[in-house]
Design a protein around this motif. Structure first.
Motif, PDB file in Angstrom:
ATOM      1  N   ALA A  75       0.999   3.139   8.728  1.00 16.37           N
ATOM      2  CA  ALA A  75       1.420   1.974   9.508  1.00 16.37           C
ATOM      3  C   ALA A  75       1.497   2.306  10.992  1.00 16.37           C
ATOM      4  O   ALA A  75       0.987   1.562  11.840  1.00 16.37           O
ATOM      5  N   TYR A  76       2.122   3.435  11.311  1.00 14.95           N
ATOM      6  CA  TYR A  76       2.243   3.820  12.720  1.00 14.95           C
ATOM      7  C   TYR A  76       0.887   4.230  13.302  1.00 14.95           C
ATOM      8  O   TYR A  76       0.622   4.007  14.492  1.00 14.95           O
ATOM      9  N   MET A 125      -1.929  -3.134   5.494  1.00 11.49           N
ATOM     10  CA  MET A 125      -2.894  -2.351   4.720  1.00 11.49           C
ATOM     11  C   MET A 125      -2.286  -1.057   4.184  1.00 11.49           C
ATOM     12  O   MET A 125      -2.654  -0.579   3.107  1.00 11.49           O
ATOM     13  N   ALA A 126      -1.360  -0.492   4.941  1.00 11.84           N
ATOM     14  CA  ALA A 126      -0.792   0.805   4.560  1.00 11.84           C
ATOM     15  C   ALA A 126       0.046   0.720   3.284  1.00 11.84           C
ATOM     16  O   ALA A 126       0.172   1.706   2.550  1.00 11.84           O
ATOM     17  N   ILE A 127       0.616  -0.452   3.010  1.00  9.73           N
ATOM     18  CA  ILE A 127       1.563  -0.580   1.888  1.00  9.73           C
ATOM     19  C   ILE A 127       0.897  -0.322   0.536  1.00  9.73           C
ATOM     20  O   ILE A 127       1.332   0.557  -0.218  1.00  9.73           O
ATOM     21  N   PRO A 128      -0.180  -1.054   0.147  1.00  8.27           N
ATOM     22  CA  PRO A 128      -0.779  -0.792  -1.166  1.00  8.27           C
ATOM     23  C   PRO A 128      -1.446   0.575  -1.277  1.00  8.27           C
ATOM     24  O   PRO A 128      -1.505   1.137  -2.382  1.00  8.27           O
ATOM     25  N   ILE A 129      -1.925   1.117  -0.173  1.00  5.16           N
ATOM     26  CA  ILE A 129      -2.511   2.461  -0.235  1.00  5.16           C
ATOM     27  C   ILE A 129      -1.470   3.466  -0.698  1.00  5.16           C
ATOM     28  O   ILE A 129      -1.721   4.324  -1.552  1.00  5.16           O
ATOM     29  N   GLY A 130      -0.253   3.356  -0.159  1.00  2.00           N
ATOM     30  CA  GLY A 130       0.834   4.239  -0.579  1.00  2.00           C
ATOM     31  C   GLY A 130       1.174   4.069  -2.049  1.00  2.00           C
ATOM     32  O   GLY A 130       1.419   5.039  -2.770  1.00  2.00           O
ATOM     33  N   TRP A 131       1.202   2.807  -2.535  1.00  6.29           N
ATOM     34  CA  TRP A 131       1.493   2.561  -3.952  1.00  6.29           C
ATOM     35  C   TRP A 131       0.513   3.289  -4.862  1.00  6.29           C
ATOM     36  O   TRP A 131       0.917   3.970  -5.805  1.00  6.29           O
ATOM     37  N   PHE A 132      -0.778   3.137  -4.581  1.00  5.22           N
ATOM     38  CA  PHE A 132      -1.791   3.676  -5.493  1.00  5.22           C
ATOM     39  C   PHE A 132      -1.843   5.203  -5.473  1.00  5.22           C
ATOM     40  O   PHE A 132      -2.107   5.830  -6.503  1.00  5.22           O
ATOM     41  N   LEU A 133      -1.579   5.796  -4.335  1.00 12.66           N
ATOM     42  CA  LEU A 133      -1.513   7.261  -4.295  1.00 12.66           C
ATOM     43  C   LEU A 133      -0.361   7.780  -5.149  1.00 12.66           C
ATOM     44  O   LEU A 133      -0.500   8.768  -5.878  1.00 12.66           O
ATOM     45  N   ALA A 134       0.778   7.109  -5.079  1.00 10.26           N
ATOM     46  CA  ALA A 134       1.925   7.511  -5.893  1.00 10.26           C
ATOM     47  C   ALA A 134       1.648   7.282  -7.374  1.00 10.26           C
ATOM     48  O   ALA A 134       2.024   8.107  -8.225  1.00 10.26           O
ATOM     49  N   ASP A 135       1.010   6.165  -7.717  1.00  7.44           N
ATOM     50  CA  ASP A 135       0.661   5.900  -9.121  1.00  7.44           C
ATOM     51  C   ASP A 135      -0.222   7.005  -9.690  1.00  7.44           C
ATOM     52  O   ASP A 135       0.002   7.487 -10.811  1.00  7.44           O
ATOM     53  N   ALA A 136      -1.254   7.380  -8.926  1.00  5.32           N
ATOM     54  CA  ALA A 136      -2.169   8.425  -9.402  1.00  5.32           C
ATOM     55  C   ALA A 136      -1.422   9.727  -9.644  1.00  5.32           C
ATOM     56  O   ALA A 136      -1.664  10.428 -10.649  1.00  5.32           O
ATOM     57  N   THR A 137      -0.499  10.056  -8.762  1.00  8.36           N
ATOM     58  CA  THR A 137       0.292  11.284  -8.922  1.00  8.36           C
ATOM     59  C   THR A 137       1.196  11.203 -10.146  1.00  8.36           C
ATOM     60  O   THR A 137       1.269  12.138 -10.949  1.00  8.36           O
TER      61      THR A 137
END
Length: 445
Positions: free
Chosen positions: A402-403, A416-428
């Motif tokens: 975001a920054y 845009m930054a919000i869902p990218i963070g979600w999916f990275l955490a899901d994969a982990t």
């Protein structure tokens, strides 16, 4: 009164347990939704921006003792799965004292540090006075919020998700009525909205607390059982502190995003304030489904039902993903009418900014739906540290991107930054589960 999730149909049991939680928390959202809607329509964009920013701050503060209550609730469910009622009652006493003390310290701190907090959030000068007035009143409701969340976590750990719903329903209706009275009739402005919310919070908190005290004595310690136990305190702290850290980190990340949003001025602040309320309604059902799943996992983990846990993970993921996709489609299609609920027709800039947010971020609710399941799962199998890791990945990515993107791309970079963070955490989270499934579920080699 209580639901045993260690037997019967998994999907049916989860849905029947989750539905009252969903209904109850939708009503809880009405506390601030009513403020936002009435303030936005009656008082305009500046008042809407002030109340919306205050909501993000309050969410962060309440997440501290909400996380402690959620961690304690997981321990309560494990003891119930083991049929260890003596340990359950002792844990209830330890948890109440711990979380009440944290709430008291937090309440004193926010009053003493109110101005530094507002300066940190970069509140524009034209909004500073109204937001400070709103917060000064709304902070008085923190003890009531603690009492409600602790009581609700205790009841839900035992499978009772209905009683909290009734008290929230009554308080939400009271909140809306008082909002209309104080803002539209008495013309108290944002202060009226805050007073209405605090009164309603005390109705739900004190009411549910009395319900537990009078109707659920079997869950509460007897006087002869009020003894300190280092073992139970350690178990409680192991789950509660890390769950608190996870909840606090998640909402502190959101607070940092709010700070960035505030720097774009009242138009973006007002759009974000309205869109976040739509978000709260949109993915709240999968959030509560994740909390219901956590109770399911904790009860079955305590009872040693490994195969039922495996099946539960598969079925819960399928249900959450399917529902999230349906909600995403609805939010993307109806983004403008949804924004019009909160924003005056003449505020075309606010409407356009809010619609953009919903169509960028709202298309990917499946990411947050699966993430709520993972949070609940790792909390219930006594691995809350993994929930913290997932939160750091999700929020760290969100804040950093975001920054990084806000300058060259503008506010759309934040969305845009919000869902990218979600999916990275899901994969982990799912990758770790698949690799360590036997150990996580307590399966013997």
């Amino acid at each position: 009164m209580y639901r045993d999730l260690t037997k019967g149909s998994i999907t049916r049991g989860l849905l029947l347990f989750a539905l009252p939680m969903v209904a109850g928390n939708l009503l809880q959202q009405l506390y601030n939704i009513a403020d936002t809607l009435i303030v936005g329509q009656a008082l305009g964009r500046n008042a809407l921006a002030a109340v919306g920013s205050a909501f993000t701050l309050m969410t962060f503060l309440t997440s501290i003792f909400l996380g402690l209550s959620m961690g304690a609730g997981a321990l309560f469910s494990i003891y119930l799965g083991r049929k260890d009622h003596l340990a359950l009652r002792s844990a209830v006493a330890h948890a109440f004292v711990l979380i009440a003390a944290v709430t008291l310290v937090l309440n004193l701190a926010v009053y003493l540090l109110m101005d530094p907090i507002l300066h940190f959030l970069q509140i524009p000068p034209e909004l500073y006075a109204s937001m400070r007035e709103y917060l000064w009143i709304i902070f008085a409701g923190l003890p009531a919020t603690f009492l409600y969340n602790f009581s609700a976590s205790l009841l839900r750990s035992a499978g009772n998700s209905v009683a909290p719903l009734w008290f929230l329903g009554a308080s939400a209706l009271l909140n809306i009525g008082l909002d209309l009275l104080f803002v539209l009739v008495f013309h108290w402005g944002v202060a009226g909205a805050a007073v209405a919310t605090v009164i309603a919070q005390y109705l739900s908190g004190v009411g549910l607390g009395l319900y537990v005290l009078l109707r659920c004595r079997e869950l509460l310690p007897r006087r002869s059982e009020l003894r300190f136990s280092g073992r139970i305190l350690r178990e409680l702290l192991d789950l509660s502190l890390l769950t608190c850290a996870q909840q606090s980190a998640m909402n502190f990340g959101i607070l940092l995003v709010q700070r960035l949003v505030d720097s774009f001025g009242p138009v973006t602040m007002a759009a974000f304030a309205a869109a976040v309320k739509i978000d709260a309604f949109a993915y709240l059902p999968v959030q509560d489904f994740g909390n219901a799943f956590s109770t399911f996992v904790a009860q079955n983990y305590g009872a040693g039902q490994v195969e039922r846990l495996r099946e539960g993970v598969r079925k819960a993921t399928a249900v959450s993903a399917a529902f999230s996709c349906l909600i995403s489609a609805a939010v993307v299609v109806f983004a403008r009418p949804l924004m019009r609920i909160f924003v005056q027709a003449g505020d075309t800039e606010v409407l356009a900014a809010g619609v953009l947010y919903l169509r960028v971020e709202g298309a990917f609710y499946v990411g947050i739906g699966c993430l709520f399941l993972l949070y609940g799962f790792y909390r219930a199998v006594k691995r809350p540290g993994m929930s913290v890791v997932l939160t750091v990945i999700s929020l760290g990515t969100r804040v950093a991107l975001a920054y990084a993107l806000a300058g060259p791309v503008g506010e759309v970079g934040i969305w845009m930054a919000i869902p990218i963070g979600w999916f990275l955490a899901d994969a982990t989270g799912y990758g770790y589960y698949l690799r360590h499934r036997r150990a996580l579920l307590g399966e013997k080699e």
